[in-house]
Scaffold this motif. Structure first.
Motif, PDB file in Angstrom:
ATOM      1  N   GLU A   4      46.201  47.568  37.957  1.00 52.40           N
ATOM      2  CA  GLU A   4      44.974  47.935  38.654  1.00 52.40           C
ATOM      3  C   GLU A   4      44.663  49.396  38.381  1.00 52.40           C
ATOM      4  O   GLU A   4      45.432  50.279  38.740  1.00 52.40           O
ATOM      5  CB  GLU A   4      45.139  47.726  40.161  1.00 52.40           C
ATOM      6  N   PRO A   5      43.499  49.668  37.719  1.00 51.04           N
ATOM      7  CA  PRO A   5      43.119  51.057  37.517  1.00 51.04           C
ATOM      8  C   PRO A   5      42.869  51.723  38.872  1.00 51.04           C
ATOM      9  O   PRO A   5      42.408  51.088  39.805  1.00 51.04           O
ATOM     10  CB  PRO A   5      41.826  50.972  36.703  1.00 51.04           C
ATOM     11  N   GLU A   6      43.206  52.993  38.970  1.00 52.52           N
ATOM     12  CA  GLU A   6      43.015  53.719  40.221  1.00 52.52           C
ATOM     13  C   GLU A   6      41.552  53.659  40.645  1.00 52.52           C
ATOM     14  O   GLU A   6      40.656  54.047  39.896  1.00 52.52           O
ATOM     15  CB  GLU A   6      43.455  55.168  40.053  1.00 52.52           C
ATOM     16  N   ARG A  11      40.853  43.052  39.622  1.00 50.45           N
ATOM     17  CA  ARG A  11      40.877  41.936  38.665  1.00 50.45           C
ATOM     18  C   ARG A  11      40.907  42.442  37.231  1.00 50.45           C
ATOM     19  O   ARG A  11      41.413  41.769  36.338  1.00 50.45           O
ATOM     20  CB  ARG A  11      39.657  41.045  38.882  1.00 50.45           C
ATOM     21  N   VAL A  12      40.359  43.621  36.992  1.00 46.40           N
ATOM     22  CA  VAL A  12      40.354  44.199  35.644  1.00 46.40           C
ATOM     23  C   VAL A  12      41.769  44.642  35.305  1.00 46.40           C
ATOM     24  O   VAL A  12      42.429  45.317  36.086  1.00 46.40           O
ATOM     25  CB  VAL A  12      39.363  45.376  35.547  1.00 46.40           C
ATOM     26  N   GLY A  13      42.232  44.222  34.158  1.00 47.12           N
ATOM     27  CA  GLY A  13      43.587  44.532  33.730  1.00 47.12           C
ATOM     28  C   GLY A  13      44.553  43.369  33.878  1.00 47.12           C
ATOM     29  O   GLY A  13      45.655  43.421  33.344  1.00 47.12           O
ATOM     30  N   LEU A  14      44.143  42.317  34.591  1.00 48.13           N
ATOM     31  CA  LEU A  14      44.988  41.125  34.687  1.00 48.13           C
ATOM     32  C   LEU A  14      45.284  40.638  33.280  1.00 48.13           C
ATOM     33  O   LEU A  14      44.366  40.445  32.484  1.00 48.13           O
ATOM     34  CB  LEU A  14      44.281  40.030  35.492  1.00 48.13           C
ATOM     35  N   THR A  15      46.567  40.468  32.969  1.00 52.23           N
ATOM     36  CA  THR A  15      46.988  40.100  31.612  1.00 52.23           C
ATOM     37  C   THR A  15      47.922  38.907  31.662  1.00 52.23           C
ATOM     38  O   THR A  15      48.819  38.840  32.500  1.00 52.23           O
ATOM     39  CB  THR A  15      47.707  41.290  30.941  1.00 52.23           C
ATOM     40  N   VAL A  16      47.699  37.968  30.740  1.00 55.08           N
ATOM     41  CA  VAL A  16      48.552  36.785  30.600  1.00 55.08           C
ATOM     42  C   VAL A  16      48.945  36.671  29.134  1.00 55.08           C
ATOM     43  O   VAL A  16      48.112  36.857  28.244  1.00 55.08           O
ATOM     44  CB  VAL A  16      47.814  35.507  31.049  1.00 55.08           C
ATOM     45  N   THR A  17      50.228  36.365  28.881  1.00 52.55           N
ATOM     46  CA  THR A  17      50.729  36.201  27.514  1.00 52.55           C
ATOM     47  C   THR A  17      51.496  34.893  27.403  1.00 52.55           C
ATOM     48  O   THR A  17      52.298  34.565  28.276  1.00 52.55           O
ATOM     49  CB  THR A  17      51.652  37.380  27.132  1.00 52.55           C
ATOM     50  N   HIS A  18      51.228  34.145  26.332  1.00 55.55           N
ATOM     51  CA  HIS A  18      51.967  32.923  26.002  1.00 55.55           C
ATOM     52  C   HIS A  18      52.562  33.089  24.608  1.00 55.55           C
ATOM     53  O   HIS A  18      51.944  33.711  23.742  1.00 55.55           O
ATOM     54  CB  HIS A  18      51.047  31.707  25.947  1.00 55.55           C
ATOM     55  N   ALA A  81      50.026  35.096  22.192  1.00 55.39           N
ATOM     56  CA  ALA A  81      48.594  35.255  22.506  1.00 55.39           C
ATOM     57  C   ALA A  81      48.470  35.903  23.870  1.00 55.39           C
ATOM     58  O   ALA A  81      49.103  35.467  24.836  1.00 55.39           O
ATOM     59  CB  ALA A  81      47.890  33.899  22.498  1.00 55.39           C
ATOM     60  N   THR A  82      47.644  36.945  23.934  1.00 58.31           N
ATOM     61  CA  THR A  82      47.454  37.695  25.165  1.00 58.31           C
ATOM     62  C   THR A  82      45.983  37.718  25.526  1.00 58.31           C
ATOM     63  O   THR A  82      45.122  37.910  24.660  1.00 58.31           O
ATOM     64  CB  THR A  82      47.983  39.134  25.013  1.00 58.31           C
ATOM     65  N   ALA A  83      45.705  37.529  26.812  1.00 54.92           N
ATOM     66  CA  ALA A  83      44.350  37.651  27.361  1.00 54.92           C
ATOM     67  C   ALA A  83      44.381  38.723  28.434  1.00 54.92           C
ATOM     68  O   ALA A  83      45.269  38.714  29.291  1.00 54.92           O
ATOM     69  CB  ALA A  83      43.894  36.324  27.963  1.00 54.92           C
ATOM     70  N   THR A  84      43.409  39.635  28.383  1.00 53.46           N
ATOM     71  CA  THR A  84      43.311  40.701  29.374  1.00 53.46           C
ATOM     72  C   THR A  84      41.883  40.766  29.896  1.00 53.46           C
ATOM     73  O   THR A  84      40.934  40.859  29.102  1.00 53.46           O
ATOM     74  CB  THR A  84      43.696  42.066  28.763  1.00 53.46           C
ATOM     75  N   VAL A  85      41.725  40.729  31.209  1.00 50.80           N
ATOM     76  CA  VAL A  85      40.396  40.857  31.812  1.00 50.80           C
ATOM     77  C   VAL A  85      39.929  42.300  31.637  1.00 50.80           C
ATOM     78  O   VAL A  85      40.621  43.235  32.054  1.00 50.80           O
ATOM     79  CB  VAL A  85      40.411  40.474  33.309  1.00 50.80           C
ATOM     80  N   VAL A  86      38.773  42.480  30.989  1.00 50.33           N
ATOM     81  CA  VAL A  86      38.235  43.821  30.770  1.00 50.33           C
ATOM     82  C   VAL A  86      36.984  44.091  31.606  1.00 50.33           C
ATOM     83  O   VAL A  86      36.558  45.234  31.731  1.00 50.33           O
ATOM     84  CB  VAL A  86      37.956  44.087  29.272  1.00 50.33           C
ATOM     85  N   ARG A  91      31.278  35.916  39.345  1.00 48.20           N
ATOM     86  CA  ARG A  91      31.906  34.656  38.916  1.00 48.20           C
ATOM     87  C   ARG A  91      32.383  34.695  37.476  1.00 48.20           C
ATOM     88  O   ARG A  91      33.156  33.842  37.064  1.00 48.20           O
ATOM     89  CB  ARG A  91      30.933  33.485  39.084  1.00 48.20           C
ATOM     90  N   SER A  92      31.940  35.630  36.678  1.00 50.15           N
ATOM     91  CA  SER A  92      32.338  35.661  35.268  1.00 50.15           C
ATOM     92  C   SER A  92      33.317  36.794  35.007  1.00 50.15           C
ATOM     93  O   SER A  92      33.368  37.775  35.739  1.00 50.15           O
ATOM     94  CB  SER A  92      31.105  35.830  34.371  1.00 50.15           C
ATOM     95  N   ARG A  93      34.108  36.600  33.968  1.00 52.39           N
ATOM     96  CA  ARG A  93      35.066  37.601  33.522  1.00 52.39           C
ATOM     97  C   ARG A  93      34.920  37.749  32.010  1.00 52.39           C
ATOM     98  O   ARG A  93      34.830  36.747  31.294  1.00 52.39           O
ATOM     99  CB  ARG A  93      36.513  37.187  33.818  1.00 52.39           C
ATOM    100  N   THR A  94      34.911  38.976  31.529  1.00 51.51           N
ATOM    101  CA  THR A  94      34.997  39.234  30.095  1.00 51.51           C
ATOM    102  C   THR A  94      36.469  39.452  29.780  1.00 51.51           C
ATOM    103  O   THR A  94      37.147  40.233  30.465  1.00 51.51           O
ATOM    104  CB  THR A  94      34.173  40.459  29.688  1.00 51.51           C
ATOM    105  N   VAL A  95      36.937  38.747  28.765  1.00 51.53           N
ATOM    106  CA  VAL A  95      38.362  38.744  28.442  1.00 51.53           C
ATOM    107  C   VAL A  95      38.545  39.175  26.984  1.00 51.53           C
ATOM    108  O   VAL A  95      37.838  38.695  26.094  1.00 51.53           O
ATOM    109  CB  VAL A  95      38.963  37.338  28.667  1.00 51.53           C
TER     110      VAL A  95
END
Length: 137
Positions: A4-6, A11-18, A81-86, A91-95
């Motif tokens: 979480e940026p200060e 939600r921005v910065g949430l990262t998932v890796t498989h 593979a990594t996805a990061t919410v930017v 309701r929408s997220r740019t990833v």
């Protein structure tokens, strides 16, 4: 993992890796090359987990804004593979997505030889939009 940026949106910065081994059954071209759709499928999987972690719903993958195929993927690779919410809207997220080869087969050293790469190879990058139908409602 979540960052979480200060003072920013949590939600921005949430990262998932498989990680996934690429089986030889997925090679479609000479040199054991694998088509780009294989990595896009992985991006869909990490995007689904992002949506579940963010909004408790599998969400919908709305679109890709950009896809860059940067290096070949081969059967015998281990992909990460990594996805990061930017960006997070109501309701929408740019990833942002990135796929890297972290291990690679070494048939020149033997039929089952492989190695862990000292530096992963970035093979595909992309940005896309996912929608969480129930978020913000």
């Amino acid at each position: 993992m979540t960052t979480e940026p200060e003072g920013g949106d949590p939600r921005v910065g949430l990262t998932v890796t498989h990680r996934r081994y690429v089986p030889y059954a997925h090679a479609h071209y000479g040199g054991d090359l694998v088509d780009g759709a294989y990595v896009l499928g992985m991006f869909g999987d990490v995007a689904t987990e992002v949506c579940i972690r963010d909004g408790g719903d599998e969400g919908l993958f709305a679109s890709y804004d950009d896809v860059q195929f940067r290096a070949p993927v081969r059967a015998g690779d281990v992909l990460e593979a990594t996805a990061t919410v930017v960006r997070a809207g109501r309701r929408s997220r740019t990833v942002a997505f990135e796929a890297r080869v972290v291990c690679r087969a070494r048939p020149d050293k033997g039929p089952s030889a492989a190695e862990v790469l000292s530096e992963p190879i970035v093979v595909v990058t992309a940005t896309g939009t996912v929608v969480l139908p129930h978020a913000g409602v």
